[in-house]
Design a protein around this motif. Sequence first.
Motif, PDB file in Angstrom:
ATOM      1  N   GLY A  48       0.813  -1.205   0.000  1.00 41.76           N
ATOM      2  CA  GLY A  48       0.000   0.000   0.000  1.00 41.76           C
ATOM      3  C   GLY A  48       0.850   1.259   0.000  1.00 41.76           C
ATOM      4  N   ALA A  49       1.928   1.256   0.773  1.00 36.78           N
ATOM      5  CA  ALA A  49       2.823   2.412   0.806  1.00 36.78           C
ATOM      6  C   ALA A  49       3.478   2.625  -0.553  1.00 36.78           C
ATOM      7  N   ARG A  50       3.901   1.545  -1.203  1.00 35.72           N
ATOM      8  CA  ARG A  50       4.528   1.675  -2.526  1.00 35.72           C
ATOM      9  C   ARG A  50       3.548   2.263  -3.540  1.00 35.72           C
ATOM     10  N   ILE A  51       2.292   1.823  -3.476  1.00 35.37           N
ATOM     11  CA  ILE A  51       1.264   2.336  -4.387  1.00 35.37           C
ATOM     12  C   ILE A  51       1.048   3.831  -4.159  1.00 35.37           C
ATOM     13  N   SER A  98      10.632   6.939  -4.029  1.00 32.54           N
ATOM     14  CA  SER A  98      12.065   7.030  -3.793  1.00 32.54           C
ATOM     15  C   SER A  98      12.787   5.955  -4.591  1.00 32.54           C
ATOM     16  N   ASP A  99      13.930   6.310  -5.160  1.00 35.44           N
ATOM     17  CA  ASP A  99      14.743   5.341  -5.895  1.00 35.44           C
ATOM     18  C   ASP A  99      15.747   4.644  -4.988  1.00 35.44           C
ATOM     19  N   TYR A 122       9.804  -1.001   8.806  1.00 33.14           N
ATOM     20  CA  TYR A 122      10.084  -1.884   7.676  1.00 33.14           C
ATOM     21  C   TYR A 122      11.225  -1.300   6.859  1.00 33.14           C
ATOM     22  N   LEU A 123      12.087  -2.160   6.372  1.00 35.53           N
ATOM     23  CA  LEU A 123      13.094  -1.759   5.399  1.00 35.53           C
ATOM     24  C   LEU A 123      12.552  -2.114   4.023  1.00 35.53           C
ATOM     25  N   VAL A 124      12.412  -1.097   3.164  1.00 37.32           N
ATOM     26  CA  VAL A 124      11.853  -1.301   1.831  1.00 37.32           C
ATOM     27  C   VAL A 124      12.916  -0.960   0.801  1.00 37.32           C
ATOM     28  N   ALA A 125      13.200  -1.919  -0.069  1.00 37.46           N
ATOM     29  CA  ALA A 125      14.183  -1.721  -1.139  1.00 37.46           C
ATOM     30  C   ALA A 125      13.597  -2.293  -2.420  1.00 37.46           C
ATOM     31  N   GLY A 126      13.127  -1.413  -3.299  1.00 36.38           N
ATOM     32  CA  GLY A 126      12.471  -1.885  -4.518  1.00 36.38           C
ATOM     33  C   GLY A 126      11.215  -2.665  -4.165  1.00 36.38           C
TER      34      GLY A 126
END
Length: 268
Positions: free
Chosen positions: A81-84, A93-94, A109-113
């Motif tokens: 949901g956050a990515r959307i 963010s890249d 959470y650690l989010v990478a791609g």
Amino acid sequence: MLQPKAGIDAGGSLVKFVFQENNKLHYKKYPINQLSAAITWLNITAPNVKVTVTGGKAHLIQQNFFQSAVSVPEFQATCEGARILLLEECKKSDHPFLLVNIGTGTSWYLVAGEKYERILGSGMGGGTFTGLGSLLTKNEEFHDLINLAKQGDKENIDLLVKDIYESAEPPIDGHLTAANFAKGLKVKHSAADRIAAVVNMIAETIVLLTLQAAAIHQVKEVVLIGSTLLGNDSFKTTLEYYLSRLGLKTIYLDKGEYCGAIGAFYFV
């Protein structure tokens, strides 16, 4: 005609809905103790709705209301949901980033791609704010406590670095907290001061844990979501102040409180 669809995030304090009507997404939330009324509203608004659920109380919705509902793991729904939302709000963010979900408690959470991992959790969050706030002010309503905190001054409760050094020049910023609530009954204070000190304690704890997580995983961006942020300006200001001083970029999502429900809605 397409079958109506809804994503539901049932957490410790709130149940949140995302549903589609006339090709437009709608958002709605209820206190979790009004779950039956919330489901009644959904059934009236979107008869024969297809439901996807997530959150700690998702099983209650499956057992009591929608036995055929698809269940999505909470961590997955939140991060998806956050990515959307980051894409929709042009805040993508890249780089790898920390996603900090401040709900009843707080999760990191650690989010990478497309990869994500829950790396940390704390009991400090909105539940602490309302629970401790009600004990200290006799008021149990979230928005009442927020408004009260805006009128208070934490310095009437918290012991600051400048209080310890008194007339001497402190080696660090004198307005930093040396000890939360340490002044206790030694000084005159109000209920507003007490709840302002609660806000500060929760914010400082979240900042310190975020800083440690960011250092370990070498990230510089933090996406903050969760219902505790909604309308809570003094809380957000404190978070932003400390995080920016520590070199971390903060990103807020306009509908960040609905990340779980959005992730559930778009689950295939």
